[in-house]
Write a protein that holds these residues in place. Sequence first.
Motif, PDB file in Angstrom:
ATOM      1  N   ASP A  55      78.098  24.667  42.210  1.00 39.75           N
ATOM      2  CA  ASP A  55      76.870  24.698  41.414  1.00 39.75           C
ATOM      3  C   ASP A  55      75.652  24.442  42.280  1.00 39.75           C
ATOM      4  OD1 ASP A  55      78.378  25.208  39.225  1.00 39.75           O
ATOM      5  OD2 ASP A  55      78.506  23.109  38.586  1.00 39.75           O
ATOM      6  N   GLN A  56      75.757  23.669  43.337  1.00 38.37           N
ATOM      7  CA  GLN A  56      74.640  23.399  44.222  1.00 38.37           C
ATOM      8  C   GLN A  56      75.167  23.160  45.647  1.00 38.37           C
ATOM      9  OE1 GLN A  56      72.713  19.901  42.852  1.00 38.37           O
ATOM     10  NE2 GLN A  56      74.465  18.542  43.137  1.00 38.37           N
ATOM     11  N   ALA A  57      74.305  23.462  46.637  1.00 36.17           N
ATOM     12  CA  ALA A  57      74.722  23.329  48.025  1.00 36.17           C
ATOM     13  C   ALA A  57      75.027  21.877  48.367  1.00 36.17           C
ATOM     14  CB  ALA A  57      73.629  23.862  48.939  1.00 36.17           C
ATOM     15  N   PHE A  58      76.008  21.746  49.255  1.00 36.33           N
ATOM     16  CA  PHE A  58      76.417  20.407  49.644  1.00 36.33           C
ATOM     17  C   PHE A  58      76.185  20.243  51.140  1.00 36.33           C
ATOM     18  CE2 PHE A  58      79.669  17.637  51.518  1.00 36.33           C
ATOM     19  CZ  PHE A  58      79.361  16.444  50.883  1.00 36.33           C
ATOM     20  N   SER A  59      75.574  19.203  51.500  1.00 35.70           N
ATOM     21  CA  SER A  59      75.345  18.919  52.917  1.00 35.70           C
ATOM     22  C   SER A  59      75.526  17.434  53.150  1.00 35.70           C
ATOM     23  CB  SER A  59      73.923  19.348  53.322  1.00 35.70           C
ATOM     24  OG  SER A  59      73.688  18.967  54.657  1.00 35.70           O
ATOM     25  N   GLU A  60      76.173  17.142  54.246  1.00 37.79           N
ATOM     26  CA  GLU A  60      76.383  15.749  54.574  1.00 37.79           C
ATOM     27  C   GLU A  60      75.116  15.094  55.118  1.00 37.79           C
ATOM     28  OE1 GLU A  60      79.570  15.549  57.287  1.00 37.79           O
ATOM     29  OE2 GLU A  60      81.109  16.200  55.876  1.00 37.79           O
ATOM     30  N   TYR A  61      74.126  15.995  55.567  1.00 36.96           N
ATOM     31  CA  TYR A  61      72.900  15.451  56.152  1.00 36.96           C
ATOM     32  C   TYR A  61      71.722  15.921  55.338  1.00 36.96           C
ATOM     33  CZ  TYR A  61      69.124  14.569  59.432  1.00 36.96           C
ATOM     34  OH  TYR A  61      67.966  14.157  60.016  1.00 36.96           O
ATOM     35  N   THR A  62      70.804  15.090  55.027  1.00 34.84           N
ATOM     36  CA  THR A  62      69.625  15.442  54.253  1.00 34.84           C
ATOM     37  C   THR A  62      68.458  14.569  54.698  1.00 34.84           C
ATOM     38  OG1 THR A  62      68.655  15.558  52.050  1.00 34.84           O
ATOM     39  CG2 THR A  62      70.275  13.828  52.421  1.00 34.84           C
ATOM     40  N   LEU A  63      67.263  15.103  54.536  1.00 35.99           N
ATOM     41  CA  LEU A  63      66.042  14.364  54.886  1.00 35.99           C
ATOM     42  C   LEU A  63      65.459  13.639  53.681  1.00 35.99           C
ATOM     43  CD1 LEU A  63      64.290  17.009  57.154  1.00 35.99           C
ATOM     44  CD2 LEU A  63      65.613  15.029  57.859  1.00 35.99           C
ATOM     45  N   GLU A  64      66.208  13.654  52.595  1.00 32.28           N
ATOM     46  CA  GLU A  64      65.706  13.030  51.376  1.00 32.28           C
ATOM     47  C   GLU A  64      65.505  11.528  51.612  1.00 32.28           C
ATOM     48  OE1 GLU A  64      66.903  12.610  46.655  1.00 32.28           O
ATOM     49  OE2 GLU A  64      68.221  13.652  48.043  1.00 32.28           O
ATOM     50  N   GLY A  65      64.329  11.068  51.250  1.00 25.01           N
ATOM     51  CA  GLY A  65      64.018   9.649  51.402  1.00 25.01           C
ATOM     52  C   GLY A  65      63.598   9.254  52.802  1.00 25.01           C
ATOM     53  N   ARG A  66      63.355  10.218  53.715  1.00 30.07           N
ATOM     54  CA  ARG A  66      62.980   9.884  55.078  1.00 30.07           C
ATOM     55  C   ARG A  66      61.558  10.366  55.356  1.00 30.07           C
ATOM     56  NH1 ARG A  66      68.017  10.394  59.092  1.00 30.07           N
ATOM     57  NH2 ARG A  66      69.727   9.946  57.650  1.00 30.07           N
ATOM     58  N   GLU A  67      60.922   9.743  56.320  1.00 32.10           N
ATOM     59  CA  GLU A  67      59.595  10.164  56.733  1.00 32.10           C
ATOM     60  C   GLU A  67      59.726  11.185  57.875  1.00 32.10           C
ATOM     61  OE1 GLU A  67      57.232   6.884  57.852  1.00 32.10           O
ATOM     62  OE2 GLU A  67      57.202   5.976  55.847  1.00 32.10           O
ATOM     63  N   VAL A  68      59.022  12.312  57.738  1.00 31.37           N
ATOM     64  CA  VAL A  68      59.108  13.390  58.726  1.00 31.37           C
ATOM     65  C   VAL A  68      57.738  13.574  59.378  1.00 31.37           C
ATOM     66  CG1 VAL A  68      59.620  15.822  59.111  1.00 31.37           C
ATOM     67  CG2 VAL A  68      60.912  14.525  57.391  1.00 31.37           C
ATOM     68  N   ASP A  69      57.700  13.535  60.716  1.00 29.04           N
ATOM     69  CA  ASP A  69      56.459  13.781  61.464  1.00 29.04           C
ATOM     70  C   ASP A  69      56.437  15.238  61.909  1.00 29.04           C
ATOM     71  OD1 ASP A  69      55.709  11.164  61.197  1.00 29.04           O
ATOM     72  OD2 ASP A  69      56.683  10.531  63.058  1.00 29.04           O
ATOM     73  N   GLN A  70      55.486  16.001  61.414  1.00 25.72           N
ATOM     74  CA  GLN A  70      55.356  17.409  61.792  1.00 25.72           C
ATOM     75  C   GLN A  70      54.178  17.561  62.759  1.00 25.72           C
ATOM     76  OE1 GLN A  70      54.951  19.634  58.210  1.00 25.72           O
ATOM     77  NE2 GLN A  70      57.121  19.432  57.648  1.00 25.72           N
ATOM     78  N   VAL A  71      54.487  18.163  63.947  1.00 24.25           N
ATOM     79  CA  VAL A  71      53.467  18.354  64.974  1.00 24.25           C
ATOM     80  C   VAL A  71      53.416  19.845  65.331  1.00 24.25           C
ATOM     81  CG1 VAL A  71      52.713  17.788  67.305  1.00 24.25           C
ATOM     82  CG2 VAL A  71      53.866  16.052  65.894  1.00 24.25           C
ATOM     83  N   TYR A  72      52.234  20.504  65.292  1.00 30.83           N
ATOM     84  CA  TYR A  72      52.070  21.928  65.643  1.00 30.83           C
ATOM     85  C   TYR A  72      51.606  22.027  67.097  1.00 30.83           C
ATOM     86  CZ  TYR A  72      50.103  26.579  65.983  1.00 30.83           C
ATOM     87  OH  TYR A  72      49.797  27.844  66.380  1.00 30.83           O
ATOM     88  N   GLU A  73      52.394  22.689  67.890  1.00 28.81           N
ATOM     89  CA  GLU A  73      52.061  22.864  69.294  1.00 28.81           C
ATOM     90  C   GLU A  73      51.637  24.315  69.508  1.00 28.81           C
ATOM     91  OE1 GLU A  73      55.219  21.692  71.772  1.00 28.81           O
ATOM     92  OE2 GLU A  73      55.161  19.571  71.192  1.00 28.81           O
ATOM     93  N   GLY A  74      50.365  24.606  69.734  1.00 29.55           N
ATOM     94  CA  GLY A  74      49.860  25.955  69.980  1.00 29.55           C
ATOM     95  C   GLY A  74      50.054  26.362  71.434  1.00 29.55           C
ATOM     96  N   LEU A  75      49.678  27.628  71.770  1.00 27.29           N
ATOM     97  CA  LEU A  75      49.806  28.112  73.138  1.00 27.29           C
ATOM     98  C   LEU A  75      48.780  27.417  74.033  1.00 27.29           C
ATOM     99  CD1 LEU A  75      50.183  31.939  72.465  1.00 27.29           C
ATOM    100  CD2 LEU A  75      51.990  30.307  73.015  1.00 27.29           C
ATOM    101  N   THR A  76      49.219  27.132  75.234  1.00 28.61           N
ATOM    102  CA  THR A  76      48.301  26.536  76.207  1.00 28.61           C
ATOM    103  C   THR A  76      47.309  27.592  76.683  1.00 28.61           C
ATOM    104  OG1 THR A  76      49.770  27.073  78.036  1.00 28.61           O
ATOM    105  CG2 THR A  76      50.102  24.947  76.942  1.00 28.61           C
ATOM    106  N   PRO A  77      46.156  27.197  77.164  1.00 27.63           N
ATOM    107  CA  PRO A  77      45.175  28.179  77.680  1.00 27.63           C
ATOM    108  C   PRO A  77      45.757  29.066  78.772  1.00 27.63           C
ATOM    109  CG  PRO A  77      44.165  26.012  77.425  1.00 27.63           C
ATOM    110  CD  PRO A  77      45.623  25.819  77.179  1.00 27.63           C
ATOM    111  N   GLU A  78      46.603  28.497  79.630  1.00 27.42           N
ATOM    112  CA  GLU A  78      47.202  29.307  80.688  1.00 27.42           C
ATOM    113  C   GLU A  78      48.114  30.385  80.109  1.00 27.42           C
ATOM    114  OE1 GLU A  78      47.160  26.106  80.547  1.00 27.42           O
ATOM    115  OE2 GLU A  78      45.826  25.515  82.203  1.00 27.42           O
ATOM    116  N   LYS A  79      48.879  29.959  79.047  1.00 27.31           N
ATOM    117  CA  LYS A  79      49.782  30.922  78.416  1.00 27.31           C
ATOM    118  C   LYS A  79      48.991  32.027  77.721  1.00 27.31           C
ATOM    119  CE  LYS A  79      54.047  32.089  77.388  1.00 27.31           C
ATOM    120  NZ  LYS A  79      55.013  32.428  78.443  1.00 27.31           N
ATOM    121  N   LYS A  80      47.896  31.640  77.073  1.00 28.15           N
ATOM    122  CA  LYS A  80      47.051  32.640  76.416  1.00 28.15           C
ATOM    123  C   LYS A  80      46.487  33.620  77.439  1.00 28.15           C
ATOM    124  CE  LYS A  80      45.584  29.827  72.459  1.00 28.15           C
ATOM    125  NZ  LYS A  80      44.423  29.206  71.774  1.00 28.15           N
TER     126      LYS A  80
END
Length: 368
Positions: A55-80
């Motif tokens: 009836d629903q997906a089962f996973s032994e690992y979940t992020l439910e109840g945890r704090e997640v830090d999301q960081v966006y890393e763009g292209l460096t000037p040299e790479k651009k």
Amino acid sequence: MGSNLSKAEKFLFIVAAVAITAFVGFFAFINKKSMSDKFNFAVETGINYKMARPDQAFSEYTLEGREVDQVYEGLTPEKKKEIAKKKAAAAKAKAKVAAKKKEDDKKKLTQAKQKQARDSQLQALTQARQNELKKLLENQKAKNQSGDVSPTYATQVSSPENTVQDDGTGKSKPKKSYAEWRSLIFSSPTNENIGLFVTAFRKGEVTATELQAMAQDLLDQNDNTLKGLGLAILRSAPSLQSLSQLVHEQANVPAAFQSYVEAALVNYFLPQNITYLKSALQTRDQMLLSKVLSLLQTNLPRISQNDFSMFNERGRGSVTDVNVSIQSFIVLVPALTTLSSSNDETGLAGTAQQVLSLIQTYNNVARN
């Protein structure tokens, strides 16, 4: 009618009837219950062909109840910069390919136009000859009717294909048309047939226009054998037109023919051909002018030192057979003087001045 049964018999009859009725009713009840259970079993235990899914997906690992830090890393000037550089290089390469394709298409169109012009010129020449011959035949017919010529001569010129020449044995032979020469050379591309064609040109049976057209037609082919025969025609018949064709076609012939073309160009340093160099210096053909000046600049110092090794070639003979002197090139002085005093941005005037100085210097040394 009265009953003959006693009370005891009637009682037994009633008890038997009740027992039978009860038995039948009980049997019917049991049978109905059995059928109901059988139907329910078929429904409940029937085969289900659908795949079982959770009836629903089962996973032994979940992020439910945890704090997640999301960081966006763009292209460096040299790479651009690197990506932009790659895009620019790709665009430049694409533009270069497009430009080359455009240039090739333009070159093919120019070659097609040149071939069409040659074909038109040849067609016009053929038509003019036919008209001239037709007029000749009409005049001959009028003379025949007036008795001015013999019937035998009239028969000899009765058709264009019957134009005859004396081969020196007293026997006459038909003169080949350009179409017949072309058919012969292309069907049997040999040096012998090229020799016959050039001989016919020297005898006046083939015009200079037809000679140049045949050479160019052979050079335009993809077969290297035919290209070589085209070069052989130009080399065997020196002229301003042959010199110009050799210069303009040198870049288009295979590398194996380059030395042959250079040897053909050196032939114009022979005394009988120097006049064609003079005519070339009086043209406005930049490629022809540049090539002739380069040849003069390279070979005049060698000729002044009596070095004729440029004429050495297998089958040509020794250098002692070459009668060339620096005085022969004095005829070029007027043309070189005019060219050296002209205002051009190609640098040809400076080269012409250098060649002029060489001729004047070497001739002064020779006189002294």
